[in-house]
Scaffold this motif. Structure first.
Motif, PDB file in Angstrom:
ATOM      1  N   PHE A  20       0.831  -1.205   0.000  1.00 35.39           N
ATOM      2  CA  PHE A  20       0.000   0.000   0.000  1.00 35.39           C
ATOM      3  C   PHE A  20       0.865   1.254   0.000  1.00 35.39           C
ATOM      4  O   PHE A  20       0.555   2.218  -0.703  1.00 35.39           O
ATOM      5  CB  PHE A  20      -0.971  -0.005   1.191  1.00 35.39           C
ATOM      6  N   ARG A  21       1.960   1.238   0.761  1.00 35.28           N
ATOM      7  CA  ARG A  21       2.879   2.386   0.748  1.00 35.28           C
ATOM      8  C   ARG A  21       3.481   2.585  -0.638  1.00 35.28           C
ATOM      9  O   ARG A  21       3.528   3.704  -1.144  1.00 35.28           O
ATOM     10  CB  ARG A  21       4.006   2.175   1.758  1.00 35.28           C
ATOM     11  N   ASP A  22       3.974   1.497  -1.222  1.00 36.56           N
ATOM     12  CA  ASP A  22       4.596   1.581  -2.544  1.00 36.56           C
ATOM     13  C   ASP A  22       3.629   2.094  -3.606  1.00 36.56           C
ATOM     14  O   ASP A  22       4.026   2.799  -4.527  1.00 36.56           O
ATOM     15  CB  ASP A  22       5.150   0.225  -2.970  1.00 36.56           C
ATOM     16  N   ALA A  23       2.340   1.738  -3.458  1.00 38.01           N
ATOM     17  CA  ALA A  23       1.320   2.168  -4.420  1.00 38.01           C
ATOM     18  C   ALA A  23       0.850   3.594  -4.137  1.00 38.01           C
ATOM     19  O   ALA A  23       0.098   4.168  -4.921  1.00 38.01           O
ATOM     20  CB  ALA A  23       0.137   1.211  -4.399  1.00 38.01           C
ATOM     21  N   VAL A  37      -3.027  -2.399  -6.075  1.00 35.17           N
ATOM     22  CA  VAL A  37      -1.932  -2.431  -5.106  1.00 35.17           C
ATOM     23  C   VAL A  37      -1.100  -3.705  -5.275  1.00 35.17           C
ATOM     24  O   VAL A  37       0.084  -3.730  -4.963  1.00 35.17           O
ATOM     25  CB  VAL A  37      -2.485  -2.311  -3.666  1.00 35.17           C
ATOM     26  N   GLY A  38      -1.737  -4.750  -5.770  1.00 30.96           N
ATOM     27  CA  GLY A  38      -1.042  -6.018  -5.979  1.00 30.96           C
ATOM     28  C   GLY A  38      -1.024  -6.919  -4.763  1.00 30.96           C
ATOM     29  O   GLY A  38      -0.060  -7.639  -4.542  1.00 30.96           O
ATOM     30  N   LEU A  64      -4.059   2.674   3.318  1.00 33.07           N
ATOM     31  CA  LEU A  64      -3.344   2.374   4.556  1.00 33.07           C
ATOM     32  C   LEU A  64      -3.458   3.559   5.501  1.00 33.07           C
ATOM     33  O   LEU A  64      -3.104   4.674   5.140  1.00 33.07           O
ATOM     34  CB  LEU A  64      -1.867   2.107   4.241  1.00 33.07           C
ATOM     35  N   ASP A  65      -3.935   3.306   6.716  1.00 32.37           N
ATOM     36  CA  ASP A  65      -3.977   4.332   7.761  1.00 32.37           C
ATOM     37  C   ASP A  65      -2.700   4.181   8.593  1.00 32.37           C
ATOM     38  O   ASP A  65      -2.603   3.308   9.458  1.00 32.37           O
ATOM     39  CB  ASP A  65      -5.224   4.157   8.625  1.00 32.37           C
TER      40      ASP A  65
END
Length: 102
Positions: A20-23, A37-38, A64-65
């Protein structure tokens, strides 16, 4: 065996968070589908969703929270430290009890 299962689940959770961070899905306006997101909706994803680390904005769109993720991590660390202290105290007590019997 239980510890290894827990380690696998935590690793899956970390992979979901990293995905989620990478996306860039880290705010409601940046929400994405799991396909974008994968990530698969596996046990790691479901646990994070249940703990509201992964939040749904519209049906099928998640983000993502980060604040909740950090709170979950802090809580887990406190639980581990508490458990280790209990084990240490019990070990010291058992050691003293074993060697002080005359």
């Amino acid at each position: 065996m239980g510890a290894s299962v827990a380690a696998v689940i935590v690793a899956k959770e970390r992979r979901v968070v990293e995905s989620f961070r990478d996306a860039g899905a880290v705010s409601p306006k940046d929400a994405r589908t799991t396909q974008d997101v994968g990530v698969a909706e596996n046990i790691g994803f479901r646990r994070l969703r249940d703990h509201e680390v992964i939040r749904e904005t519209n049906p099928g769109f998640y983000y993502l929270d980060e604040a909740v993720w950090e709170a979950v991590r802090r809580t887990r660390r406190r639980m581990i430290v508490t458990l280790l202290v209990i084990v240490l105290i019990a070990s010291i007590g058992a050691y003293w009890g074993f060697f002080t019997v005359t």
